[in-house]
Design a protein around this motif. Structure first.
Motif, PDB file in Angstrom:
ATOM      1  N   ARG A  15      -9.180  10.252   7.877  1.00  0.00           N
ATOM      2  CA  ARG A  15     -10.201  11.226   7.457  1.00  0.00           C
ATOM      3  C   ARG A  15     -10.588  12.138   8.615  1.00  0.00           C
ATOM      4  N   ALA A  16     -10.740  11.552   9.814  1.00  0.00           N
ATOM      5  CA  ALA A  16     -11.077  12.375  10.985  1.00  0.00           C
ATOM      6  C   ALA A  16      -9.953  13.360  11.296  1.00  0.00           C
ATOM      7  N   LEU A  17      -8.707  12.927  11.127  1.00  0.00           N
ATOM      8  CA  LEU A  17      -7.566  13.811  11.355  1.00  0.00           C
ATOM      9  C   LEU A  17      -7.558  14.954  10.352  1.00  0.00           C
ATOM     10  N   ALA A  18      -7.785  14.636   9.083  1.00  0.00           N
ATOM     11  CA  ALA A  18      -7.797  15.673   8.044  1.00  0.00           C
ATOM     12  C   ALA A  18      -8.897  16.698   8.304  1.00  0.00           C
ATOM     13  N   ALA A  19     -10.067  16.217   8.729  1.00  0.00           N
ATOM     14  CA  ALA A  19     -11.175  17.130   9.020  1.00  0.00           C
ATOM     15  C   ALA A  19     -10.829  18.030  10.203  1.00  0.00           C
ATOM     16  N   ALA A  20     -10.161  17.462  11.221  1.00  0.00           N
ATOM     17  CA  ALA A  20      -9.771  18.261  12.383  1.00  0.00           C
ATOM     18  C   ALA A  20      -8.760  19.331  12.002  1.00  0.00           C
ATOM     19  N   VAL A  21      -7.798  18.995  11.149  1.00  0.00           N
ATOM     20  CA  VAL A  21      -6.783  19.965  10.718  1.00  0.00           C
ATOM     21  C   VAL A  21      -7.404  21.050   9.851  1.00  0.00           C
ATOM     22  N   ALA A  22      -8.351  20.658   8.988  1.00  0.00           N
ATOM     23  CA  ALA A  22      -9.020  21.648   8.144  1.00  0.00           C
ATOM     24  C   ALA A  22      -9.830  22.630   8.980  1.00  0.00           C
ATOM     25  N   ARG A  23     -10.405  22.113  10.065  1.00  0.00           N
ATOM     26  CA  ARG A  23     -11.213  22.968  10.924  1.00  0.00           C
ATOM     27  C   ARG A  23     -10.331  23.879  11.780  1.00  0.00           C
ATOM     28  N   GLN A  24      -9.186  23.375  12.200  1.00  0.00           N
ATOM     29  CA  GLN A  24      -8.270  24.176  13.025  1.00  0.00           C
ATOM     30  C   GLN A  24      -6.841  23.714  12.773  1.00  0.00           C
ATOM     31  N   SER A  25      -6.075  24.503  12.064  1.00  0.00           N
ATOM     32  CA  SER A  25      -4.693  24.140  11.730  1.00  0.00           C
ATOM     33  C   SER A  25      -3.817  24.208  12.971  1.00  0.00           C
ATOM     34  N   PRO A  26      -2.790  23.361  13.024  1.00  0.00           N
ATOM     35  CA  PRO A  26      -1.860  23.451  14.164  1.00  0.00           C
ATOM     36  C   PRO A  26      -1.115  24.772  14.131  1.00  0.00           C
ATOM     37  N   PRO A  27      -0.857  25.360  15.279  1.00  0.00           N
ATOM     38  CA  PRO A  27      -0.181  26.664  15.304  1.00  0.00           C
ATOM     39  C   PRO A  27       1.264  26.560  14.822  1.00  0.00           C
ATOM     40  N   ARG A  28       1.724  27.610  14.173  1.00  0.00           N
ATOM     41  CA  ARG A  28       3.106  27.665  13.707  1.00  0.00           C
ATOM     42  C   ARG A  28       4.041  27.898  14.894  1.00  0.00           C
ATOM     43  N   GLN A  29       5.163  27.229  14.871  1.00  0.00           N
ATOM     44  CA  GLN A  29       6.191  27.409  15.886  1.00  0.00           C
ATOM     45  C   GLN A  29       7.425  28.012  15.212  1.00  0.00           C
ATOM     46  N   GLY A  30       7.559  29.349  15.323  1.00  0.00           N
ATOM     47  CA  GLY A  30       8.638  30.034  14.614  1.00  0.00           C
ATOM     48  C   GLY A  30       8.400  29.955  13.124  1.00  0.00           C
ATOM     49  N   LEU A  31       9.372  29.424  12.371  1.00  0.00           N
ATOM     50  CA  LEU A  31       9.234  29.281  10.921  1.00  0.00           C
ATOM     51  C   LEU A  31       8.629  27.936  10.534  1.00  0.00           C
ATOM     52  N   VAL A  32       8.342  27.113  11.527  1.00  0.00           N
ATOM     53  CA  VAL A  32       7.878  25.752  11.255  1.00  0.00           C
ATOM     54  C   VAL A  32       6.402  25.604  11.603  1.00  0.00           C
ATOM     55  N   ARG A  33       5.646  25.016  10.672  1.00  0.00           N
ATOM     56  CA  ARG A  33       4.277  24.638  10.979  1.00  0.00           C
ATOM     57  C   ARG A  33       4.204  23.110  10.967  1.00  0.00           C
ATOM     58  N   PRO A  34       3.827  22.484  12.080  1.00  0.00           N
ATOM     59  CA  PRO A  34       3.713  21.025  12.099  1.00  0.00           C
ATOM     60  C   PRO A  34       2.744  20.532  11.036  1.00  0.00           C
ATOM     61  N   LYS A  35       3.090  19.416  10.416  1.00  0.00           N
ATOM     62  CA  LYS A  35       2.232  18.836   9.381  1.00  0.00           C
ATOM     63  C   LYS A  35       1.803  17.450   9.810  1.00  0.00           C
ATOM     64  N   LEU A  36       0.483  17.225   9.913  1.00  0.00           N
ATOM     65  CA  LEU A  36      -0.079  15.945  10.327  1.00  0.00           C
ATOM     66  C   LEU A  36      -0.540  15.212   9.080  1.00  0.00           C
ATOM     67  N   ARG A  37       0.036  14.036   8.813  1.00  0.00           N
ATOM     68  CA  ARG A  37      -0.201  13.348   7.541  1.00  0.00           C
ATOM     69  C   ARG A  37      -1.281  12.269   7.644  1.00  0.00           C
ATOM     70  N   TYR A  38      -1.118  11.325   8.549  1.00  0.00           N
ATOM     71  CA  TYR A  38      -2.115  10.253   8.651  1.00  0.00           C
ATOM     72  C   TYR A  38      -2.096   9.689  10.062  1.00  0.00           C
ATOM     73  N   ALA A  39      -3.109   8.887  10.393  1.00  0.00           N
ATOM     74  CA  ALA A  39      -3.243   8.309  11.734  1.00  0.00           C
ATOM     75  C   ALA A  39      -3.629   6.842  11.626  1.00  0.00           C
ATOM     76  N   HIS A  40      -3.197   6.066  12.578  1.00  0.00           N
ATOM     77  CA  HIS A  40      -3.625   4.667  12.661  1.00  0.00           C
ATOM     78  C   HIS A  40      -3.738   4.280  14.129  1.00  0.00           C
ATOM     79  N   GLN A  41      -4.409   3.161  14.393  1.00  0.00           N
ATOM     80  CA  GLN A  41      -4.598   2.698  15.759  1.00  0.00           C
ATOM     81  C   GLN A  41      -3.375   1.920  16.210  1.00  0.00           C
ATOM     82  N   GLY A  42      -2.839   2.282  17.384  1.00  0.00           N
ATOM     83  CA  GLY A  42      -1.646   1.627  17.903  1.00  0.00           C
ATOM     84  C   GLY A  42      -1.922   0.684  19.054  1.00  0.00           C
ATOM     85  N   GLY A  43      -3.172   0.581  19.503  1.00  0.00           N
ATOM     86  CA  GLY A  43      -3.480  -0.318  20.607  1.00  0.00           C
ATOM     87  C   GLY A  43      -4.915  -0.138  21.066  1.00  0.00           C
ATOM     88  N   ARG A  44      -5.339  -1.065  21.919  1.00  0.00           N
ATOM     89  CA  ARG A  44      -6.680  -1.001  22.509  1.00  0.00           C
ATOM     90  C   ARG A  44      -6.585  -1.197  24.011  1.00  0.00           C
TER      91      ARG A  44
END
Length: 443
Positions: free
Chosen positions: A360-389
């Motif tokens: 949810r935090a990732l989706a809110a961040a993307v909605a507030r500021q989309s990742p910049p397009r690189q040429g014809l490609v726009r990176p798409k961020l789908r979901y996030a999880h914790q990988g360590g502490r």
């Protein structure tokens, strides 16, 4: 406890090359101290599941009428005394030299295991290259090539054979944070620790550690408990520590490795030195939570205080995640706020971040500021999880994420820090891109 492997030898035998190979870095310098030659390096190494500290002591140039140890810098003596294994590096192309013989004679007097490595043996018959080195009386020589990596793993496996793999210890529920007070000499570490362990505090435990005089002292303030890792020497209640300002790099690195939170003590009345920055860099490299304490704040006028704050902001800007406290250890000012930050940093380092909340935090961040397009490609961020502490690791999945600029990574890091109150801990973000099934792989 992670073992310490110290590399010794005369100049130009390839010690720095070996150090860089086992630490997998060309710039793994974390301590460049006054009184040390510039090629004295300290870093972290790993062989499979075994982690260790690596120390390059620089070239030894013993005088004809003095022993090797008499010519070593004070820090190099400490490194050898605190080592768990010593790698004595020689040069196959030069053969055994009088310097090698003098160094070997001194190493034989130490109560530490020594492994004799014969470097630069690429293209040579190993048995022939090492034959004359048996005369040094340090056991079977090992033929290696630090430049090409030949034999290096075999050497490390032998040196580390007696040490078990050690995983980072997760604190148990209710366990007191392990806090290391670190910094260069004369910044007030001893005064700060004495203030924390003053008579109005309750010392619960005074527990000697290793033969290197590592000490853990458990104490409490109110209902908060802490385990203080001593980087200076044995401390006893009612005694002032006589050796606290005898800075030992290896002790400091070990303390940082074993801590949950490091308190980096700076002197408000002195410039921030390279040594301060190197200690901070090692804390960051090891992923430890951090609180900065700028000591000797009392008695400074407004101009001096502004100058000190500006220096911290400029020279330690890579520690922007760490809270900074301006304290007087001698007067006991600012210590409660400092310990409150230690608590928050500890909680942030071991925070559990659920996948739904992160996504949810990732989706809110993307909605507030989309990742910049690189040429014809726009990176798409789908979901996030914790990988360590310790430190927290957030893994983000999506498509074309290798095209994300560093500025967007910093934006996401800032967003997650603010959303989950991750103050005082490094934060690692990893991107994992899925393969697009409609894009054919190139042959």
């Amino acid at each position: 406890m992670k073992p310490t492997v110290v590399i010794v030898g005369r100049p130009n035998v390839g010690k720095s090359t070996l150090f860089n190979r086992i630490t997998r870095s060309r710039d793994a310098i974390v301590a460049d101290l006054p009184g040390l030659t510039r090629d004295r390096h300290y870093g972290a190494g790993r062989l499979g599941e075994k982690a260790f500290l690596a120390v390059d002591t620089g070239g030894l140039e013993p005088a004809a009428d003095e022993g090797v140890l008499g010519e070593m810098a004070r820090q190099t003596k400490a490194a050898l005394a605190e080592s768990d294994a010593i790698v004595f590096l020689t040069d196959a192309r030069a053969g055994v030299t009088p310097q090698d013989e003098r160094i070997a004679a001194e190493l034989r007097r130490l109560s530490r295991p020594v492994w004799l490595a014969v470097n630069k043996t690429e293209g040579m018959n190993a048995a022939v290259a090492t034959a004359e080195f048996h005369e040094l009386g340090l056991g079977e020589p090992v033929a290696i090539s630090a430049a090409h990596g030949d034999g290096v793993n075999d050497l490390l496996e032998a040196a580390l054979a007696g040490f078990a793999a050690e995983a980072d210890k997760e604190p148990e529920e209710g366990e007191a944070p392990r806090v290391a007070v670190v910094g260069r000499p004369n910044v007030g570490k001893s005064t700060l620790v004495n203030a924390l362990l003053g008579e109005e505090r309750m010392i619960v435990l005074d527990e000697p550690g290793t033969t290197r005089d590592a000490i853990e002292v458990e104490f409490s303030i109110g209902d908060r408990r802490y385990r203080l890792i001593d980087t200076a020497g044995v401390r006893r209640r009612g005694k002032v520590f006589e050796s606290v300002e005898k800075f030992s790099v290896v002790k400091t690195l070990r303390a940082i490795e074993e801590a949950n939170v490091a308190v980096l003590v700076l002197d408000a009345r002195a410039d921030i030195s390279e040594q301060d920055a190197h200690i901070a860099g090692f804390i960051l490299e090891r992923g430890r939570a951090l609180v900065v304490a700028v000591n000797k704040w009392d008695g400074l006028d407004e101009y001096a205080r502004e100058q000190a704050k500006g220096a911290v902001a400029r020279k330690l800007r890579f520690l922007s995640f760490a809270p900074v406290h301006y304290i007087s250890a001698m007067r006991g000012e600012g210590l409660r706020a400092l310990l409150a930050s230690v608590d928050r940093a500890y909680q942030a380092a071991f925070a559990r971040l659920g996948t739904p909340r992160l996504t949810r935090a990732l989706a809110a961040a993307v909605a507030r500021q989309s990742p910049p397009r690189q040429g014809l490609v726009r990176p798409k961020l789908r979901y996030a999880h914790q990988g360590g502490r310790n430190p927290p690791v957030i893994v983000i999945h999506g498509n074309a994420l290798d095209a994300l600029p560093e500025s967007y990574r910093r934006y996401l890091e800032s967003t997650f820090r603010e959303r989950f109150a991750l103050e005082g801990t490094p934060l690692k973000i990893e991107f994992r891109s899925g393969r697009n099934p409609y894009v054919k792989k190139r042959p």
